[in-house]
Enzyme design. Structure first.
Site, PDB file in Angstrom:
ATOM      1  N   PRO A 134       0.812  -1.230   0.000  1.00  0.00           N
ATOM      2  CA  PRO A 134       0.000   0.000   0.000  1.00  0.00           C
ATOM      3  C   PRO A 134       0.838   1.270   0.000  1.00  0.00           C
ATOM      4  O   PRO A 134       0.300   2.366  -0.190  1.00  0.00           O
ATOM      5  CB  PRO A 134      -0.812  -0.118   1.296  1.00  0.00           C
ATOM      6  CG  PRO A 134      -0.028  -1.027   2.186  1.00  0.00           C
ATOM      7  CD  PRO A 134       0.762  -1.950   1.298  1.00  0.00           C
ATOM      8  N   ALA A 168       7.593  -4.660   5.588  1.00  0.00           N
ATOM      9  CA  ALA A 168       8.528  -5.103   4.559  1.00  0.00           C
ATOM     10  C   ALA A 168       8.817  -6.581   4.773  1.00  0.00           C
ATOM     11  O   ALA A 168       8.818  -7.073   5.907  1.00  0.00           O
ATOM     12  CB  ALA A 168       9.805  -4.286   4.649  1.00  0.00           C
ATOM     13  N   ASN A 169       9.035  -7.297   3.698  1.00  0.00           N
ATOM     14  CA  ASN A 169       9.394  -8.727   3.679  1.00  0.00           C
ATOM     15  C   ASN A 169       8.260  -9.674   4.059  1.00  0.00           C
ATOM     16  O   ASN A 169       8.482 -10.880   4.155  1.00  0.00           O
ATOM     17  CB  ASN A 169      10.622  -9.006   4.549  1.00  0.00           C
ATOM     18  CG  ASN A 169      11.861  -8.384   3.939  1.00  0.00           C
ATOM     19  OD1 ASN A 169      11.963  -8.310   2.709  1.00  0.00           O
ATOM     20  ND2 ASN A 169      12.770  -7.913   4.760  1.00  0.00           N
ATOM     21  N   ASP A 192       9.799  -2.284  -7.903  1.00  0.00           N
ATOM     22  CA  ASP A 192      10.861  -3.277  -8.030  1.00  0.00           C
ATOM     23  C   ASP A 192      11.193  -3.929  -6.691  1.00  0.00           C
ATOM     24  O   ASP A 192      11.611  -5.086  -6.639  1.00  0.00           O
ATOM     25  CB  ASP A 192      12.116  -2.616  -8.612  1.00  0.00           C
ATOM     26  CG  ASP A 192      11.900  -2.188 -10.054  1.00  0.00           C
ATOM     27  OD1 ASP A 192      11.103  -2.847 -10.744  1.00  0.00           O
ATOM     28  OD2 ASP A 192      12.496  -1.190 -10.479  1.00  0.00           O
ATOM     29  N   THR A 236      10.187   3.033  -9.786  1.00  0.00           N
ATOM     30  CA  THR A 236      10.976   2.872 -11.010  1.00  0.00           C
ATOM     31  C   THR A 236      10.290   1.891 -11.958  1.00  0.00           C
ATOM     32  O   THR A 236      10.233   2.096 -13.157  1.00  0.00           O
ATOM     33  CB  THR A 236      12.396   2.361 -10.675  1.00  0.00           C
ATOM     34  OG1 THR A 236      12.945   3.141  -9.622  1.00  0.00           O
ATOM     35  CG2 THR A 236      13.315   2.444 -11.877  1.00  0.00           C
ATOM     36  N   ARG A 305      11.948  11.187  -5.575  1.00  0.00           N
ATOM     37  CA  ARG A 305      13.128  11.163  -4.703  1.00  0.00           C
ATOM     38  C   ARG A 305      14.388  10.753  -5.472  1.00  0.00           C
ATOM     39  O   ARG A 305      15.493  11.197  -5.163  1.00  0.00           O
ATOM     40  CB  ARG A 305      12.911  10.209  -3.525  1.00  0.00           C
ATOM     41  CG  ARG A 305      12.855   8.722  -3.885  1.00  0.00           C
ATOM     42  CD  ARG A 305      12.423   7.889  -2.692  1.00  0.00           C
ATOM     43  NE  ARG A 305      12.432   6.445  -2.925  1.00  0.00           N
ATOM     44  CZ  ARG A 305      11.476   5.773  -3.528  1.00  0.00           C
ATOM     45  NH1 ARG A 305      10.438   6.417  -4.028  1.00  0.00           N
ATOM     46  NH2 ARG A 305      11.558   4.465  -3.679  1.00  0.00           N
ATOM     47  N   GLY A 545      17.474  -1.780  -5.868  1.00  0.00           N
ATOM     48  CA  GLY A 545      16.864  -0.817  -4.963  1.00  0.00           C
ATOM     49  C   GLY A 545      17.066  -1.126  -3.501  1.00  0.00           C
ATOM     50  O   GLY A 545      16.511  -0.450  -2.641  1.00  0.00           O
TER      51      GLY A 545
HETATM   52  C1  LIG Z   1      20.555  13.681 -16.965  1.00  0.00           C
HETATM   53  C2  LIG Z   1      19.600  12.563 -16.931  1.00  0.00           C
HETATM   54  C3  LIG Z   1      20.034  11.418 -16.086  1.00  0.00           C
HETATM   55  C4  LIG Z   1      19.179  10.203 -16.253  1.00  0.00           C
HETATM   56  C5  LIG Z   1      19.849   8.964 -15.759  1.00  0.00           C
HETATM   57  C6  LIG Z   1      19.023   7.800 -16.064  1.00  0.00           C
HETATM   58  C7  LIG Z   1      19.640   6.490 -15.690  1.00  0.00           C
HETATM   59  C8  LIG Z   1      18.552   5.564 -15.358  1.00  0.00           C
HETATM   60  C9  LIG Z   1      18.973   4.155 -15.172  1.00  0.00           C
HETATM   61  C10 LIG Z   1      17.925   3.464 -14.371  1.00  0.00           C
HETATM   62  C11 LIG Z   1      18.276   2.076 -14.026  1.00  0.00           C
HETATM   63  C12 LIG Z   1      17.209   1.504 -13.177  1.00  0.00           C
HETATM   64  C13 LIG Z   1      17.549   0.188 -12.634  1.00  0.00           C
HETATM   65  C14 LIG Z   1      16.493  -0.208 -11.633  1.00  0.00           C
HETATM   66  C15 LIG Z   1      16.588   0.036 -10.354  1.00  0.00           C
HETATM   67  C16 LIG Z   1      15.460  -0.253  -9.400  1.00  0.00           C
HETATM   68  O1  LIG Z   1      15.509  -1.583  -8.995  1.00  0.00           O
HETATM   69  C17 LIG Z   1      15.611   0.653  -8.176  1.00  0.00           C
HETATM   70  C18 LIG Z   1      14.444   0.426  -7.191  1.00  0.00           C
HETATM   71  O2  LIG Z   1      13.225   0.746  -7.783  1.00  0.00           O
HETATM   72  P1  LIG Z   1      11.867   0.927  -6.940  1.00  0.00           P
HETATM   73  O3  LIG Z   1      11.635  -0.304  -6.141  1.00  0.00           O
HETATM   74  O4  LIG Z   1      10.784   1.122  -7.948  1.00  0.00           O
HETATM   75  O5  LIG Z   1      12.045   2.098  -6.035  1.00  0.00           O
HETATM   76  N1  LIG Z   1      15.618   2.028  -8.595  1.00  0.00           N
HETATM   77  C19 LIG Z   1      16.696   2.787  -8.478  1.00  0.00           C
HETATM   78  O6  LIG Z   1      17.698   2.416  -7.946  1.00  0.00           O
HETATM   79  C20 LIG Z   1      16.588   4.200  -9.040  1.00  0.00           C
HETATM   80  C21 LIG Z   1      17.805   4.611  -9.821  1.00  0.00           C
HETATM   81  C22 LIG Z   1      17.608   5.984 -10.355  1.00  0.00           C
HETATM   82  C23 LIG Z   1      18.876   6.600 -10.825  1.00  0.00           C
HETATM   83  C24 LIG Z   1      18.712   8.017 -11.279  1.00  0.00           C
HETATM   84  N1  LIG Z   2       3.501  -2.628   4.272  1.00  0.00           N
HETATM   85  C1  LIG Z   2       4.767  -2.253   4.096  1.00  0.00           C
HETATM   86  N2  LIG Z   2       5.372  -1.369   4.932  1.00  0.00           N
HETATM   87  C2  LIG Z   2       6.638  -0.983   4.734  1.00  0.00           C
HETATM   88  N3  LIG Z   2       7.416  -1.438   3.714  1.00  0.00           N
HETATM   89  C3  LIG Z   2       6.870  -2.310   2.855  1.00  0.00           C
HETATM   90  C4  LIG Z   2       5.535  -2.761   2.992  1.00  0.00           C
HETATM   91  N4  LIG Z   2       5.258  -3.645   1.983  1.00  0.00           N
HETATM   92  C5  LIG Z   2       6.396  -3.734   1.247  1.00  0.00           C
HETATM   93  N5  LIG Z   2       7.360  -2.948   1.740  1.00  0.00           N
HETATM   94  C6  LIG Z   2       8.722  -2.710   1.247  1.00  0.00           C
HETATM   95  O1  LIG Z   2       8.694  -1.480   0.532  1.00  0.00           O
HETATM   96  C7  LIG Z   2       9.774  -1.439  -0.360  1.00  0.00           C
HETATM   97  C8  LIG Z   2       9.461  -0.569  -1.551  1.00  0.00           C
HETATM   98  O2  LIG Z   2       8.348  -1.063  -2.195  1.00  0.00           O
HETATM   99  P1  LIG Z   2       8.048  -0.887  -3.749  1.00  0.00           P
HETATM  100  O3  LIG Z   2       6.696  -1.508  -3.956  1.00  0.00           O
HETATM  101  O4  LIG Z   2       9.140  -1.393  -4.557  1.00  0.00           O
HETATM  102  O5  LIG Z   2       7.888   0.684  -3.902  1.00  0.00           O
HETATM  103  P2  LIG Z   2       8.876   1.770  -4.571  1.00  0.00           P
HETATM  104  O6  LIG Z   2       8.966   1.418  -6.017  1.00  0.00           O
HETATM  105  O7  LIG Z   2       8.161   3.067  -4.357  1.00  0.00           O
HETATM  106  O8  LIG Z   2      10.198   1.695  -3.899  1.00  0.00           O
HETATM  107  C9  LIG Z   2      10.036  -2.889  -0.719  1.00  0.00           C
HETATM  108  O9  LIG Z   2      11.394  -3.143  -0.548  1.00  0.00           O
HETATM  109  C10 LIG Z   2       9.200  -3.710   0.232  1.00  0.00           C
HETATM  110  O10 LIG Z   2       9.997  -4.688   0.885  1.00  0.00           O
END
Ligand SMILES: CCCCCCCCCCCCC/C=C/[C@@H](O)[C@H](COP(=O)(O)O)NC(=O)CCCCC
Ligand SMILES: Nc1ncnc2c1ncn2[C@@H]1O[C@H](COP(=O)(O)OP(=O)(O)O)[C@@H](O)[C@H]1O
Ligand SMILES: [Ca+2]
Length: 593
Positions: A134, A168-169, A192, A236, A305, A545
């Site tokens: 959520p 989480a987890n 992710d 992402t 962020r 991530g």
């Molecule tokens: C001047 C423009 C710069 C743009 C740079 C773009 C490069 C982007 C590459 C992105 C690779 C993403 C790989 C995936 C990572 C995700 O697993 C991780 C977690 O995602 P989420 O759970 O949805 O939060 N995301 C990241 O680590 C974000 C990387 C962003 C870097 C700018």
């Molecule tokens: N109910 C929860 N409370 C706190 N953290 C959670 C919960 N459910 C999942 N998570 C954790 O939140 C993290 C981020 O979730 P994700 O769905 O990837 O969102 P985002 O893409 O915004 O980072 C995951 O690593 C997961 O383990």
């Protein structure tokens, strides 16, 4: 009217227009007839893309309505939007209401179409275990699932058990420990990080049941049968984007319903022969590690962020010493610079299936072959690069995402058993900006003098002797973040240990307003702290991530270890029309109109 085994043809009406409907093997089509009985437009749908066949005139949007007239039936199917410019098509729910000359004929159509669905779509899921985060992304997971996805699952006759996570987890632990009998797949609604929880649950559970040790980097892990579905609702959403081509809950739900199956390479990350984590998209040190550490304290900003933290970390202009060793993949087969793209039905990936799981070989000889192939003792094959790096990234797939539509490595393959290692050496700020910016346009990000890319089977990272980190002490207990030393918002033991969000309070946390002057001073101090030369000379690893608690790691790519409810990226409509005659993908790529 004509029926034959698997074939049926008759006149039907769609509104006021007469049509000829035809079911022939794996294809259902209807052709508009003009007054002189000549064919006009035809719509043709592979049976594998029919979602449901219902009696009566049925609508599900905005809510389900059935007008049960006894000569009507409704067919729901996958409809593609026309796109161009290399974008994959969005899928939506197509609906056609047919009126037959008699009730008897209507019943025959419904029966024949449902038989065809059973015959041609044996691997569709019937029961799914769904986890909703959520708090992921813009915190719309629950809404997306209940308003968009659940009605589609219900229409397709899929029953689902839904768990809204409270910590989480929780999803990972549920898959590892609870009874999963009767489930045909697990689905996450989130980003992710949520996908990563399911990945760890599914791989861990499969190895437990097969009695395989996950810690041994040389072991042949047991491929997982339980499919994973992703409904994108994160920040992402890279895994969804890179395996489907778009981040769209309806498209993903439809891929799940029709039981698509996309194998995926997975990288296992080890520290001193202990498994640390699995990754499918990014194992990144330096820039990506710093961005992640920095972004954790700004979760309240949502997906933005990463952009904000990316900007701050870029300003710091940091690079890190390290030794990168890698085991190259066979360069005769493919290369990260061959300008190819891994698309739905990819030949490189299907040929890899044979290479990774040869049918003739017995299990035991396969096991020993893998052992020798990946043995970390076969020192002769390892190559080594030492230097100061802006970033070191390993990805098993292109890692394309909305921020970077072609991804970290545009020619990487989803299921070829290899990963791409990208080394970006220290360079001036403009050089690094050029490198980053090329992820967002058509220019080649590898065509820069300080960048190298290698297709690999395994990677090792360590520090030069004088830079050595105290690796016996896990990162949780040290100041590893890019944040202000001692700042309460900085990543701490609790939120590393229990997943990225740590606790709900952490999510909701917003910086307190303390007057404009105070704020300005804090910002300046903050940037100085963030970029201070007194900070640790090491970065952290961003593993899909998640911040890894160790710096010295060994990564190994496991070919096609898991399967997603996806089919890889479909070409855009214009190119698909052009290639239609030459493709053989079980009718899946043929246009519905
Ligand atoms: C001047 C423009 C710069 C743009 C740079 C773009 C490069 C982007 C590459 C992105 C690779 C993403 C790989 C995936 C990572 C995700 O697993 C991780 C977690 O995602 P989420 O759970 O949805 O939060 N995301 C990241 O680590 C974000 C990387 C962003 C870097 C700018
Ligand atoms: N109910 C929860 N409370 C706190 N953290 C959670 C919960 N459910 C999942 N998570 C954790 O939140 C993290 C981020 O979730 P994700 O769905 O990837 O969102 P985002 O893409 O915004 O980072 C995951 O690593 C997961 O383990
Ligand atoms: Ca790969």
């Amino acid at each position: 009217m004509e029926t034959d085994s698997g074939r049926m043809e008759s006149s039907v009406w769609l509104g006021s227009k007469r049509h000829r409907a035809l079911l022939s093997g794996w294809r259902f089509s209807w052709t508009e007839l003009d007054k002189k009985n000549r064919d006009k437009n035809t719509i043709s749908v592979p049976v594998s893309e029919v979602i449901a066949v219902m009696e009566g005139q049925v609508e599900i949007q905005p809510q389900k309505k059935v007008k049960d007239t006894d000569r009507d039936f409704t067919v729901f199917y996958v409809k593609r939007s026309n796109t161009s410019g290399g974008k994959a098509p969005l899928w939506s729910l197509g609906r056609s209401q047919f009126c037959c000359p008699s009730r008897d004929l209507r019943d025959q159509w419904v029966t024949q179409l449902r038989i065809a669905l059973k015959t041609h779509c044996p691997s569709r899921p019937h029961r799914l275990l769904v986890f909703i985060n959520p708090y992921g992304g813009k915190k719309k997971g629950k809404q997306i699932y209940h308003s968009t996805v659940a009605p589609l699952f219900e229409l397709a006759g899929i029953s689902s058990h839904v768990v809204v996570t409270e910590r989480a987890n929780q999803a990972r632990d549920h898959i590892l420990k609870k009874d999963l009998t009767g489930f045909d797949g697990v689905v996450c609604v989130g980003g992710d990080g949520m996908f990563s929880e399911l990945l760890h649950g599914v791989i861990g559970r499969t190895q437990q049941e097969a009695g395989v040790s996950e810690h041994d980097p040389c072991v042949m892990l047991q491929p997982c049968d339980l499919h994973i579905g992703i409904i994108p609702a994160g920040s992402t959403d890279c895994v969804c984007f890179a395996t489907v081509g778009v981040n769209d809950p309806v498209t993903s739900a439809l891929h799940i319903i029709i039981g698509d199956s996309q194998p995926l390479d997975v990288c296992s990350v080890h520290h001193h022969s202990t498994l640390v984590r699995y990754s499918v998209s990014l194992v990144g040190y330096g820039f990506y590690g710093d961005v992640l550490a920095e972004s954790e304290r700004r979760r309240w900003m949502g997906p933005l962020r990463y952009d904000y933290s990316g900007f701050l970390v870029y300003l710091c202009n940091r690079s890190y010493q390290g030794i990168v060793q890698y085991l190259p993949a066979d360069s005769q087969i493919t290369s990260p610079r061959d300008n190819s793209r891994c698309l739905s039905g990819c030949k490189v990936c299907s040929e890899s299936t044979e290479r990774l799981f040869p049918r003739s070989e017995s299990c035991s000889s396969l096991y020993s072959r893998q052992l020798s192939q990946y043995s970390i003792d076969s020192e002769g094959e390892w190559l080594s690069v030492e230097g100061s790096f802006r970033c070191v990234s390993l990805t098993c797939m292109s890692s394309s995402c909305p921020r970077s539509p072609k991804g970290l490595s545009p020619s990487a393959h989803l299921a070829d058993g290899t990963g791409d290692l990208i080394l970006v050496r220290n360079t001036n700020p403009l050089g690094f900006l050029t490198y980053l910016h090329r992820h967002t346009n058509t220019q080649d990000q590898f065509d820069l003098p300080f960048v190298e890319v290698h297709r690999v089977k395994a990677v090792r990272f360590s520090f030069p002797p004088n830079e050595e980190d105290d690796e016996d002490e896990p990162k949780e207990s040290r100041n590893i973040t890019a944040g202000i030393p001692g700042d309460p918002g900085t990543l701490s033991e609790g939120n590393v240990e229990s997943g990225r969000l740590g606790s709900q309070q952490h999510l909701a946390e917003k910086p307190r307003e303390q007057g404009m002057k105070e704020k300005g001073r804090k910002k300046r101090d903050y940037l100085c702290g963030l970029c201070s030369s007194k900070r640790s000379p090491t970065s952290v690893w961003n593993c899909d991530g998640e911040i890894l608690p160790y710096s010295e790691i060994l990564c190994r790519v496991h070919g096609q270890l898991v399967r997603l409810f996806a089919r890889g990226i479909e070409e855009d409509t214009v190119s698909r029309k052009y290639h239609e005659g030459s493709r053989n993908c079980q009718g899946r790529c043929i246009l519905h109109n």
